[in-house]
Structure formats: structure tokens, C-alpha cells
Scaffold this motif. Sequence first.
Motif, mmCIF file in Angstrom:
data_model
loop_
_atom_site.group_PDB
_atom_site.id
_atom_site.type_symbol
_atom_site.label_atom_id
_atom_site.label_comp_id
_atom_site.label_asym_id
_atom_site.label_seq_id
_atom_site.Cartn_x
_atom_site.Cartn_y
_atom_site.Cartn_z
ATOM 1 N N GLU A 1 0.831 -1.210 0.000
ATOM 2 C CA GLU A 1 0.000 0.000 0.000
ATOM 3 C C GLU A 1 0.864 1.259 0.000
ATOM 4 N N THR A 2 1.975 1.207 0.723
ATOM 5 C CA THR A 2 2.887 2.354 0.733
ATOM 6 C C THR A 2 3.544 2.530 -0.622
ATOM 7 N N LEU A 3 3.989 1.423 -1.215
ATOM 8 C CA LEU A 3 4.606 1.484 -2.534
ATOM 9 C C LEU A 3 3.621 1.975 -3.589
ATOM 10 N N GLU A 4 2.360 1.618 -3.416
ATOM 11 C CA GLU A 4 1.336 2.039 -4.378
ATOM 12 C C GLU A 4 1.215 3.562 -4.405
ATOM 13 N N ILE A 5 1.456 4.189 -3.268
ATOM 14 C CA ILE A 5 1.415 5.650 -3.189
ATOM 15 C C ILE A 5 2.689 6.255 -3.778
ATOM 16 N N GLU A 6 3.825 5.640 -3.455
ATOM 17 C CA GLU A 6 5.112 6.210 -3.850
ATOM 18 C C GLU A 6 5.521 5.848 -5.280
ATOM 19 N N ASP A 7 5.176 4.636 -5.726
ATOM 20 C CA ASP A 7 5.596 4.169 -7.050
ATOM 21 C C ASP A 7 4.561 3.177 -7.567
ATOM 22 N N VAL A 8 3.546 3.684 -8.277
ATOM 23 C CA VAL A 8 2.411 2.868 -8.720
ATOM 24 C C VAL A 8 2.866 1.733 -9.639
ATOM 25 N N GLU A 9 3.740 2.045 -10.604
ATOM 26 C CA GLU A 9 4.177 1.032 -11.567
ATOM 27 C C GLU A 9 4.933 -0.108 -10.888
ATOM 28 N N LEU A 10 5.816 0.241 -9.975
ATOM 29 C CA LEU A 10 6.574 -0.779 -9.264
ATOM 30 C C LEU A 10 5.646 -1.637 -8.412
ATOM 31 N N SER A 11 4.697 -0.993 -7.737
ATOM 32 C CA SER A 11 3.736 -1.711 -6.906
ATOM 33 C C SER A 11 2.935 -2.704 -7.734
ATOM 34 N N GLU A 12 2.490 -2.281 -8.904
ATOM 35 C CA GLU A 12 1.683 -3.141 -9.762
ATOM 36 C C GLU A 12 2.511 -4.319 -10.275
ATOM 37 N N GLU A 13 3.766 -4.069 -10.624
ATOM 38 C CA GLU A 13 4.625 -5.140 -11.129
ATOM 39 C C GLU A 13 4.887 -6.181 -10.048
ATOM 40 N N ILE A 14 5.064 -5.702 -8.824
ATOM 41 C CA ILE A 14 5.272 -6.635 -7.709
ATOM 42 C C ILE A 14 4.011 -7.437 -7.452
ATOM 43 N N ARG A 15 2.854 -6.772 -7.444
ATOM 44 C CA ARG A 15 1.581 -7.451 -7.190
ATOM 45 C C ARG A 15 1.323 -8.566 -8.208
ATOM 46 N N LYS A 16 1.669 -8.302 -9.472
ATOM 47 C CA LYS A 16 1.439 -9.301 -10.522
ATOM 48 C C LYS A 16 2.232 -10.583 -10.277
ATOM 49 N N LYS A 17 3.359 -10.459 -9.586
ATOM 50 C CA LYS A 17 4.228 -11.617 -9.370
ATOM 51 C C LYS A 17 4.032 -12.264 -8.000
ATOM 52 N N MET A 18 3.208 -11.645 -7.172
ATOM 53 C CA MET A 18 3.053 -12.158 -5.820
ATOM 54 C C MET A 18 2.382 -13.530 -5.781
ATOM 55 N N PHE A 19 1.444 -13.781 -6.686
ATOM 56 C CA PHE A 19 0.769 -15.069 -6.754
ATOM 57 C C PHE A 19 0.665 -15.426 -8.224
ATOM 58 N N VAL A 20 1.340 -16.477 -8.646
ATOM 59 C CA VAL A 20 1.314 -16.870 -10.050
ATOM 60 C C VAL A 20 0.315 -17.993 -10.253
ATOM 61 N N PHE A 21 -0.034 -18.222 -11.504
ATOM 62 C CA PHE A 21 -1.100 -19.161 -11.835
ATOM 63 C C PHE A 21 -0.838 -20.559 -11.264
ATOM 64 N N GLU A 22 0.405 -21.026 -11.380
ATOM 65 C CA GLU A 22 0.725 -22.373 -10.901
ATOM 66 C C GLU A 22 0.556 -22.511 -9.389
ATOM 67 N N ASP A 23 0.522 -21.360 -8.673
ATOM 68 C CA ASP A 23 0.356 -21.405 -7.214
ATOM 69 C C ASP A 23 -1.033 -21.874 -6.802
ATOM 70 N N ILE A 24 -1.940 -21.997 -7.758
ATOM 71 C CA ILE A 24 -3.278 -22.521 -7.456
ATOM 72 C C ILE A 24 -3.158 -23.927 -6.872
ATOM 73 N N LEU A 25 -2.064 -24.615 -7.195
ATOM 74 C CA LEU A 25 -1.828 -25.946 -6.635
ATOM 75 C C LEU A 25 -1.778 -25.914 -5.105
ATOM 76 N N ALA A 26 -1.427 -24.754 -4.546
ATOM 77 C CA ALA A 26 -1.312 -24.643 -3.086
ATOM 78 C C ALA A 26 -2.669 -24.417 -2.418
ATOM 79 N N LEU A 27 -3.707 -24.151 -3.212
ATOM 80 C CA LEU A 27 -5.038 -23.898 -2.650
ATOM 81 C C LEU A 27 -5.742 -25.211 -2.336
#
Length: 339
Positions: free
Chosen positions: A222-248
Motif C-alpha cells: 500500500e505504501t509502494l502504491e502511493i510512492e511508485d504505482v508502476e513498481l507496486s503493480e509489477e510486484i503485485r502481478k508476481k506475488m501469486f502466479v497461476f501455478e500457485d493454485i496448486l497450493a489452494l
Amino acid sequence: MPTAVSVDQLTGREKAAILLITLGPEKSANIFKHLKEEEIESLTLEIANTQHVMPETRDAVLDEFYQICLAQQYITEGGIAYAKSILEKALGETKAYEVLSKLTVSLQVRPFDFVRKAEASQITNFISAEHPQTIALILSYLRPKQAADVLSSLPTEKQADVARRIALMTGASPEVIKEVEKVFEKRLSSLMTEDFTQVGGIDYVVEILSAVDRTTEKHILETLEIEDVELSEEIRKKMFVFEDILALGNRDVQNVLREVDQKDLAIALKGASEELKNHIFANLSKRLAAMIQEEMDYMGPIRRSDREEAQQKIVNIVRRMQDSGDIVVARGGGDDVIV
């Protein structure tokens, strides 16, 4: 008739191909799981072009690989000096030097090795008052879980700043590393080592954030989203990848699938692992699973960008349901969960 080729005449890729051929398809497949797509393509092409390997060449490649593995084990156990001493006794001074020289950057002892042997609480005590850039540099050389524990223990006003600096870090000067190491070596009275590897980056900060508690993760993002929107979004996209559905768990997968468009699911599963397909199909009705499989069969080849877009849509649903508390996602290697 083919003749044996000296190992010294082979490239690293040729040696890797010979090693994989020797290990066989099952073990090679397991190794491929840990490689990047371009590395897999490169090695597959090299294997395909390798028509014949003389037994002498094969044995020499295996022997070199074994020696390098031993050297790395000795380095891990007691450091470079210890490894050199043991290898010299076993192989002779010249051969020991050759083996240690052949260790790639990824196998060498990384800087701040002495810090990685300390408890997270001890590390926090030593670095919490340091400049955020210094903290970011040190955390970039720790194991992700260890770095996550330290990051969580830092003052909240520093956490996002340190995470941002790690994400934006592309490398570090050996002189700077050496100077910082010297300071902390005196404090911790331990062995100092040196290498020149790339550190930090978005992928590494994602590993750290994936291991911290959810509160810390949310605060940093949330702090990064305020300070650097693009970086925050890029990190969010990688936080949970499609193959991680196996962990659900099954119930959570079912809840997610209720929100997923059928066509998006069919596209997303094209090229997915059989394990993931089975996990998802097991949580659909037999009729719906058959319909999706039929749609996958008839759609033919698809562009990678289309598949990744469909997978990202599903990942976004998972993260939205995770944030709202509708599903539970394992954290920190499965020991903790978000409820």
C-alpha cells in the motif's frame, strides 16, 4: 569413428547437455523444472544436436560435475579455505585450483555469508539503525525467509522504503560490498567472503514479501502504491502466479472457479502442467471438466500473451478473494495461513 573430446574443449552448455543425457529423461525433467524457459530451449536444442557421446567424454563430464559438487559442499561446510585444503589433499594442488576456478557465480559463496548464519533477531539489532540502502543491500544477500523475518522486524516507517530499494537494485559495487562487509565482520566476528553476483530486483523482493506476514505485506504494498504505482503493480502481478493454485485447498479452488469465465479457464490451462489441470478438473463437475477439455482441444495453438492474460485474470480473482478473506492462501512455505 567418433573420438573422445577433452572436457576442456566443451562449452558449458555442451557439458550440461551431456550430463542431462547421462542422467536420463526422468532426472533431467526434474532439473528442467528449476530452469528458465530460454535455458530449457537452449539445452533441448543442444541435446537434440548431440548424436553420440564417447564413454570417456561422458565419464570426464560426470567426474568434473562430481568434483564441483564436492567443492561446493566443502565451501558450505567450512568456507573457501577449508574447501581448498580438502581438495588439495584429495586431488592435488593444481587440480584443486582448477575445480574451484570452474565454480560458477551461482555456486560461489555469496557476500554476507556470516550474516546468513545469524538469527533474524540478531541481524535486526545490528542493522535496524542503518541507512535503508545499506539494509536493502544486506537483505538482498539473505535467504528470502530470513530476509522476510528481518523486514517484518524493522520499524514500519522503514519497511516499504527498504522493499522499494531492493526491488530497484540491479547490482552492487564489489568495493561497496567489501566495505559494508568489513563493518559487519567486526561486529559479528565472522568470516567475510566476496563475489560479484547480481543482487536484489523485483523477483527477489517478491520472494521476501511472499514469506512475510500478511499485515507487513499489505503495509509495504500500500505504501509502494502511493510512492511508485508502476513498481507496486509489477510486484503485485508476481506475488501469486497461476501455478500457485496448486497450493489452494479444494474448497478454495471451487470458490475461485465459480468466479472464473469458462473461456478464460480453457485458455489459461493451455500449456499448464498436468498436475495443475488435474487439480482444477478435480474441483469441477465431470460434465464441466469435459466441456473445458473439449474447448481446449478444439481451440488449437494460442498465443502466449493470450494465455498469460487469461491466467492473470484468474490470479487477480484469487488475490481479490484472498484480500476479502473468502479463501485461504498458505504463506511462508505452508506453515502459516491468511484467514
